[in-house]
Design a protein around this motif. Structure first.
Motif, PDB file in Angstrom:
ATOM      1  N   ASN A  39      37.316  -0.948  43.374  1.00 22.11           N
ATOM      2  CA  ASN A  39      37.577  -0.944  41.934  1.00 22.11           C
ATOM      3  C   ASN A  39      36.370  -0.450  41.148  1.00 22.11           C
ATOM      4  OD1 ASN A  39      40.149  -2.600  42.114  1.00 22.11           O
ATOM      5  ND2 ASN A  39      38.690  -3.964  43.102  1.00 22.11           N
ATOM      6  N   ASN A  40      36.664   0.188  40.025  1.00 25.47           N
ATOM      7  CA  ASN A  40      35.598   0.556  39.101  1.00 25.47           C
ATOM      8  C   ASN A  40      35.092  -0.691  38.403  1.00 25.47           C
ATOM      9  OD1 ASN A  40      35.722   3.366  39.535  1.00 25.47           O
ATOM     10  ND2 ASN A  40      37.515   3.498  38.217  1.00 25.47           N
ATOM     11  N   VAL A  41      33.847  -0.647  37.985  1.00 31.49           N
ATOM     12  CA  VAL A  41      33.256  -1.784  37.291  1.00 31.49           C
ATOM     13  C   VAL A  41      32.553  -1.323  36.023  1.00 31.49           C
ATOM     14  CG1 VAL A  41      32.895  -3.103  39.411  1.00 31.49           C
ATOM     15  CG2 VAL A  41      31.044  -1.696  38.523  1.00 31.49           C
ATOM     16  N   LEU A  42      32.354  -2.270  35.157  1.00 32.90           N
ATOM     17  CA  LEU A  42      31.516  -2.094  33.985  1.00 32.90           C
ATOM     18  C   LEU A  42      30.359  -3.069  34.166  1.00 32.90           C
ATOM     19  CD1 LEU A  42      31.177  -0.834  31.147  1.00 32.90           C
ATOM     20  CD2 LEU A  42      32.594  -2.694  30.273  1.00 32.90           C
ATOM     21  N   LEU A  43      29.136  -2.561  34.186  1.00 31.61           N
ATOM     22  CA  LEU A  43      27.942  -3.394  34.321  1.00 31.61           C
ATOM     23  C   LEU A  43      27.321  -3.568  32.940  1.00 31.61           C
ATOM     24  CD1 LEU A  43      26.247  -1.836  37.474  1.00 31.61           C
ATOM     25  CD2 LEU A  43      27.455  -4.009  37.320  1.00 31.61           C
ATOM     26  N   LEU A  44      27.130  -4.824  32.540  1.00 34.55           N
ATOM     27  CA  LEU A  44      26.607  -5.094  31.210  1.00 34.55           C
ATOM     28  C   LEU A  44      25.444  -6.057  31.265  1.00 34.55           C
ATOM     29  CD1 LEU A  44      29.934  -5.625  29.254  1.00 34.55           C
ATOM     30  CD2 LEU A  44      28.527  -3.579  29.312  1.00 34.55           C
ATOM     31  N   GLU A  45      24.444  -5.770  30.462  1.00 31.07           N
ATOM     32  CA  GLU A  45      23.329  -6.703  30.284  1.00 31.07           C
ATOM     33  C   GLU A  45      23.827  -7.841  29.394  1.00 31.07           C
ATOM     34  OE1 GLU A  45      20.293  -6.352  31.632  1.00 31.07           O
ATOM     35  OE2 GLU A  45      20.745  -4.406  32.517  1.00 31.07           O
ATOM     36  N   LEU A  46      23.395  -9.045  29.692  1.00 35.33           N
ATOM     37  CA  LEU A  46      23.768 -10.193  28.893  1.00 35.33           C
ATOM     38  C   LEU A  46      22.575 -11.118  28.824  1.00 35.33           C
ATOM     39  CD1 LEU A  46      26.204 -11.609  27.474  1.00 35.33           C
ATOM     40  CD2 LEU A  46      26.602 -12.781  29.628  1.00 35.33           C
ATOM     41  N   ASP A  47      22.232 -11.544  27.620  1.00 34.66           N
ATOM     42  CA  ASP A  47      21.109 -12.454  27.462  1.00 34.66           C
ATOM     43  C   ASP A  47      21.530 -13.827  27.977  1.00 34.66           C
ATOM     44  OD1 ASP A  47      18.960 -14.000  26.771  1.00 34.66           O
ATOM     45  OD2 ASP A  47      18.890 -13.347  24.694  1.00 34.66           O
ATOM     46  N   VAL A  48      21.127 -14.131  29.227  1.00 35.84           N
ATOM     47  CA  VAL A  48      21.561 -15.365  29.869  1.00 35.84           C
ATOM     48  C   VAL A  48      20.961 -16.602  29.222  1.00 35.84           C
ATOM     49  CG1 VAL A  48      22.033 -14.268  32.076  1.00 35.84           C
ATOM     50  CG2 VAL A  48      19.763 -15.175  31.648  1.00 35.84           C
TER      51      VAL A  48
ATOM     52  N   LYS B 265      26.227  -8.625  34.147  1.00 36.14           N
ATOM     53  CA  LYS B 265      27.619  -9.014  34.340  1.00 36.14           C
ATOM     54  C   LYS B 265      28.364  -7.843  34.957  1.00 36.14           C
ATOM     55  CE  LYS B 265      27.215 -13.075  32.952  1.00 36.14           C
ATOM     56  NZ  LYS B 265      27.071 -14.062  34.004  1.00 36.14           N
ATOM     57  N   VAL B 266      29.108  -8.136  35.995  1.00 30.64           N
ATOM     58  CA  VAL B 266      29.970  -7.162  36.656  1.00 30.64           C
ATOM     59  C   VAL B 266      31.381  -7.474  36.204  1.00 30.64           C
ATOM     60  CG1 VAL B 266      30.796  -6.268  38.863  1.00 30.64           C
ATOM     61  CG2 VAL B 266      28.431  -7.106  38.664  1.00 30.64           C
ATOM     62  N   LEU B 267      32.003  -6.542  35.507  1.00 25.08           N
ATOM     63  CA  LEU B 267      33.352  -6.738  34.994  1.00 25.08           C
ATOM     64  C   LEU B 267      34.296  -5.777  35.702  1.00 25.08           C
ATOM     65  CD1 LEU B 267      32.471  -6.868  31.203  1.00 25.08           C
ATOM     66  CD2 LEU B 267      32.661  -8.786  32.793  1.00 25.08           C
ATOM     67  N   VAL B 268      35.345  -6.336  36.281  1.00 17.17           N
ATOM     68  CA  VAL B 268      36.370  -5.546  36.962  1.00 17.17           C
ATOM     69  C   VAL B 268      37.633  -5.668  36.129  1.00 17.17           C
ATOM     70  CG1 VAL B 268      37.648  -5.207  39.114  1.00 17.17           C
ATOM     71  CG2 VAL B 268      35.329  -6.170  39.179  1.00 17.17           C
ATOM     72  N   MET B 269      38.159  -4.525  35.674  1.00 16.29           N
ATOM     73  CA  MET B 269      39.353  -4.506  34.857  1.00 16.29           C
ATOM     74  C   MET B 269      40.509  -3.858  35.610  1.00 16.29           C
ATOM     75  SD  MET B 269      37.188  -5.091  32.110  1.00 16.29           S
ATOM     76  CE  MET B 269      36.220  -3.696  31.834  1.00 16.29           C
ATOM     77  N   ARG B 270      41.721  -4.234  35.236  1.00 11.61           N
ATOM     78  CA  ARG B 270      42.901  -3.572  35.811  1.00 11.61           C
ATOM     79  C   ARG B 270      42.882  -2.101  35.406  1.00 11.61           C
ATOM     80  NH1 ARG B 270      45.454  -7.488  38.051  1.00 11.61           N
ATOM     81  NH2 ARG B 270      45.874  -9.415  36.962  1.00 11.61           N
ATOM     82  N   ASP B 271      43.477  -1.290  36.246  1.00 10.45           N
ATOM     83  CA  ASP B 271      43.555   0.139  35.939  1.00 10.45           C
ATOM     84  C   ASP B 271      44.297   0.402  34.654  1.00 10.45           C
ATOM     85  OD1 ASP B 271      42.130   0.822  38.207  1.00 10.45           O
ATOM     86  OD2 ASP B 271      43.906   1.201  39.417  1.00 10.45           O
ATOM     87  N   SER B 272      45.180  -0.510  34.254  1.00  9.67           N
ATOM     88  CA  SER B 272      45.956  -0.314  33.043  1.00  9.67           C
ATOM     89  C   SER B 272      45.185  -0.631  31.765  1.00  9.67           C
ATOM     90  CB  SER B 272      47.215  -1.189  33.084  1.00  9.67           C
ATOM     91  OG  SER B 272      46.864  -2.554  33.194  1.00  9.67           O
TER      92      SER B 272
END
Length: 119
Positions: free
Chosen positions: A64-73, A104-111
């Motif tokens: 799956n494709n992912v979106l990698l985001l910085e997040l102030d933990v 943060k690694v975010l996995v979204m549906r293809d839709s």
């Protein structure tokens, strides 16, 4: 980076086998884990990971494709604000975990609509 999703994982033996297969193929795990029979890992080369696992007889592998985001933990509420922004953009989130760099690694549906990193 890609997320690999491996289903029907039940034991430490299963995880040892998967890790050994990926290690032998030169695929490093950059984040992830296993929850209730589903293992998800962040890898540089999803195609190589999938090919190695399939060749070893592991049938339930998705890439799956992912979106990698910085997040102030250290900032309370940061994840909630991020998720609210993604929800407002129509994201259909499948999984969320952290990588070794605390992103943060975010996995979204293809839709899901094409989501850019929130502001």
């Amino acid at each position: 980076m890609k997320d690999i999703c491996i289903r029907d994982i039940r034991t430490a033996h299963d995880l040892a086998r998967i890790s050994s297969i990926l290690g032998a193929a030169g695929v490093g795990l950059e984040g992830g884990g296993m929850w209730e029979g589903v293992a998800r890992y962040l890898v540089h080369d999803g195609s190589a990971a999938r090919a190695a696992l399939l060749a070893a007889g592991i049938a339930h592998v998705d890439v799956n494709n992912v979106l990698l985001l910085e997040l102030d933990v250290d900032e309370p509420g940061a994840l909630g604000r991020l998720m609210a922004e993604l929800a407002a953009d129509g994201a259909d989130l499948v999984a969320q975990y952290s990588d070794h760099e605390n992103r943060k690694v975010l996995v979204m549906r293809d839709s899901s609509p094409s989501i850019a990193a929130p502001s």
